[in-house]
Scaffold this active site. Structure first.
Site, PDB file in Angstrom:
ATOM      1  N   TYR A   1       0.815  -1.217   0.000  1.00  8.45           N
ATOM      2  CA  TYR A   1       0.000   0.000   0.000  1.00  8.45           C
ATOM      3  C   TYR A   1       0.851   1.271   0.000  1.00  8.45           C
ATOM      4  O   TYR A   1       1.911   1.327   0.627  1.00  8.45           O
ATOM      5  CB  TYR A   1      -0.860   0.063   1.272  1.00  8.45           C
ATOM      6  CG  TYR A   1      -2.087  -0.797   1.317  1.00  8.45           C
ATOM      7  CD1 TYR A   1      -2.762  -1.193   0.177  1.00  8.45           C
ATOM      8  CD2 TYR A   1      -2.595  -1.206   2.553  1.00  8.45           C
ATOM      9  CE1 TYR A   1      -3.904  -1.970   0.254  1.00  8.45           C
ATOM     10  CE2 TYR A   1      -3.740  -1.986   2.640  1.00  8.45           C
ATOM     11  CZ  TYR A   1      -4.388  -2.363   1.492  1.00  8.45           C
ATOM     12  OH  TYR A   1      -5.503  -3.129   1.584  1.00  8.45           O
ATOM     13  N   GLU A   2       0.323   2.324  -0.625  1.00 11.78           N
ATOM     14  CA  GLU A   2       0.862   3.695  -0.537  1.00 11.78           C
ATOM     15  C   GLU A   2       2.361   3.767  -0.828  1.00 11.78           C
ATOM     16  O   GLU A   2       3.108   4.476  -0.166  1.00 11.78           O
ATOM     17  CB  GLU A   2       0.575   4.285   0.851  1.00 11.78           C
ATOM     18  CG  GLU A   2      -0.887   4.327   1.231  1.00 11.78           C
ATOM     19  CD  GLU A   2      -1.737   5.144   0.259  1.00 11.78           C
ATOM     20  OE1 GLU A   2      -1.166   5.987  -0.459  1.00 11.78           O
ATOM     21  OE2 GLU A   2      -2.961   4.938   0.221  1.00 11.78           O
ATOM     22  N   GLY A   3       2.781   3.039  -1.843  1.00 10.42           N
ATOM     23  CA  GLY A   3       4.201   2.984  -2.168  1.00 10.42           C
ATOM     24  C   GLY A   3       4.832   1.791  -1.485  1.00 10.42           C
ATOM     25  O   GLY A   3       4.784   1.680  -0.255  1.00 10.42           O
TER      26      GLY A   3
END
Length: 329
Positions: A172-174
Site C-alpha cells: 500500500y501507498e508505495g
C-alpha cells in the site's frame, strides 16, 4: 458517465501534487499502524495457543507433572518467537506514539520553531513508520503461524489469515522499497540533513545523559554502539550516493531497517528508564514494570545487534548486487 458532471478545484491551481502527497503521507502513517495492529492480533492469538497447547516437556524438567505434557510456552524457541513479536510490537507502539505527539505539535503548537521541528521529524519518520511497521507486522504474522505449527496453516484458528492481512500493507501507498528510497534519496539530503537532526539529536543527548546510569546504563551502551553504526551508515550513503546514485539505491532497504532498529532501541531504552524509576513498585504495577524491563533487555540483547550486520551489508556496496548480467536472470 461523467460527461455532464461538475468538478470543483480543491486547493490552489497547479498544486495538486503537493496536496496529493499531504494525503498520501498521512495514509502512509495509517498503513504503518495497520501493520502494527495485525502484528498485535497475531501475537495475542499465538500467546493464547502457546499457553494451552500441550507438547513435550520443558528442557529443565516437567513444569506440569500432573498433565501428559507441558504447554509449549515453556520451550525456549517458542519464547524466542513470542518475545520477538512482543518486543517489536511494543517498540513500534512507542515510536508511533512519539510520531503522533509530533503530529499534534505540528498542528497545534503556538511556537513556529516547535512546529518546524515536529514537521521535520514527521517527514523523516513517515517512510520508516510505514515500512518498518508493516515489515515487522508481516514477520510477526509469520511467527504466529510458526507458534501454532501445522494448526497455524489451516483456517480453523484464523492465524493464517493474519499473514495475508499483513502482506498487503507492505505494498500500500508505495511499496516498502519505495519508502526506503524516499528515506535515502529525499529525506537524508533534504535541507543539508536538517530532517536527520530531529531524530539524531535527541538520541545522542539521551545516550550521553544515561549511558553511565546505574539502572539502565547496561542497556544504553549497546544502543550507543548501534547508533554509531547508523551514523556511519548515514555518512557512507551520503558520500557514496553522491558519486553513484545506484550505491544509495543498493543500500536503501538495509538502511531503513537499520534506522528502524535503532529507533526502536531508543524507544526501549527510554521505556526501560521509566520502568526502572517506578520499581520497586508497591502496588499491582510492579509486574508491569518488571516485564517492561525484561522485554527491553530482550530487544537490546537479541534484536538490536542486527544493526552491526546491516551496517556491514550497507558498506559492502552495490557490486555484488549489480554484478550479474541482466540476461542471466
Amino acid at each position: 458517465m461523467f460527461e455532464d458532471a461538475t468538478g470543483w478545484l480543491i486547493g490552489a491551481p497547479n498544486k495538486g501534487m503537493r496536496a496529493m502527497f499531504t494525503m498520501m503521507n498521512g495514509e502512509r502513517l495509517s498503513v504503518g499502524i495497520q501493520g502494527l495492529g495485525v502484528a498485535e492480533a497475531s501475537y495475542q492469538s499465538a500467546v493464547a495457543y502457546a499457553k494451552e497447547r500441550l507438547q513435550g516437556r520443558a528442557l529443565a524438567g516437567a513444569k506440569n507433572p500432573g498433565q501428559p505434557a507441558d504447554p509449549i510456552i515453556v520451550h525456549p524457541d517458542v519464547r524466542r518467537m513470542l518475545m520477538t513479536m512482543r518486543a517489536n510490537i511494543e517498540g513500534c507502539r512507542a515510536l508511533g506514539g512519539w510520531v503522533a505527539r509530533n503530529l499534534d505539535l505540528m498542528d497545534h503548537s503556538a511556537e513556529p520553531n516547535v512546529q518546524q521541528g515536529a514537521e521535520d521529524f514527521i517527514a523523516l519518520m513517515t517512510p520508516a513508520v510505514k515500512a518498518l511497521f508493516t515489515d515487522l507486522g508481516f514477520e510477526a504474522a509469520n511467527l504466529g503461524v510458526q507458534v501454532y505449527g501445522g494448526h497455524g496453516y489451516i483456517r480453523d484458528h484464523g492465524t493464517e489469515q493474519y499473514v495475508r492481512d499483513a502482506r498487503i500493507p507492505m505494498i500500500y501507498e508505495g511499496t516498502n522499497g519505495i519508502q526506503a528510497m524516499d528515506l535515502v534519496g529525499r529525506k537524508l539530503p533534504a535541507h543539508t540533513g536538517r530532517y536527520l537532526r530531529a531524530f539524531f539529536h535527541p538520541v545522542a543527548a539521551f545516550i550521553e545523559a544515561r549511558k553511565g546510569d546505574d539502572q539502565i546504563g547496561a542497556l544504553v551502551k549497546p544502543l550507543e554502539k548501534a547508533f554509531g553504526a547508523l551514523q556511519l551508515a548515514t555518512a557512507y550513503i551520503t558520500q557514496s550516493g553522491m558519486r553513484d546514485p545506484e550505491e544509495a539505491g543498493a543500500a536503501a532497504s538495509d538502511y531503513l531497517r537499520l534506522f528502524g532498529i535503532v529507533a526502536l532501541g531508543y524507544m526501549w531504552a527510554r521505556m526501560a528508564g521509566v520502568a526502572a524509576a517506578r520499581l520497586p513498585a508497591t502496588d499491582g504495577d510492579a509486574s508491569f514494570y518488571s516485564t517492561k524491563l525484561a522485554t527491553a533487555r530482550f530487544y537490546i540483547e537479541r534484536i538490536l545487534p542486527q544493526a552491526g550486520a546491516l551496517y556491514a551489508s550497507i558498506k559492502s556496496g552495490k557490486a555484488a548486487m549489480m554484478a550479474v548480467d541482466e540476461a542471466a536472470f
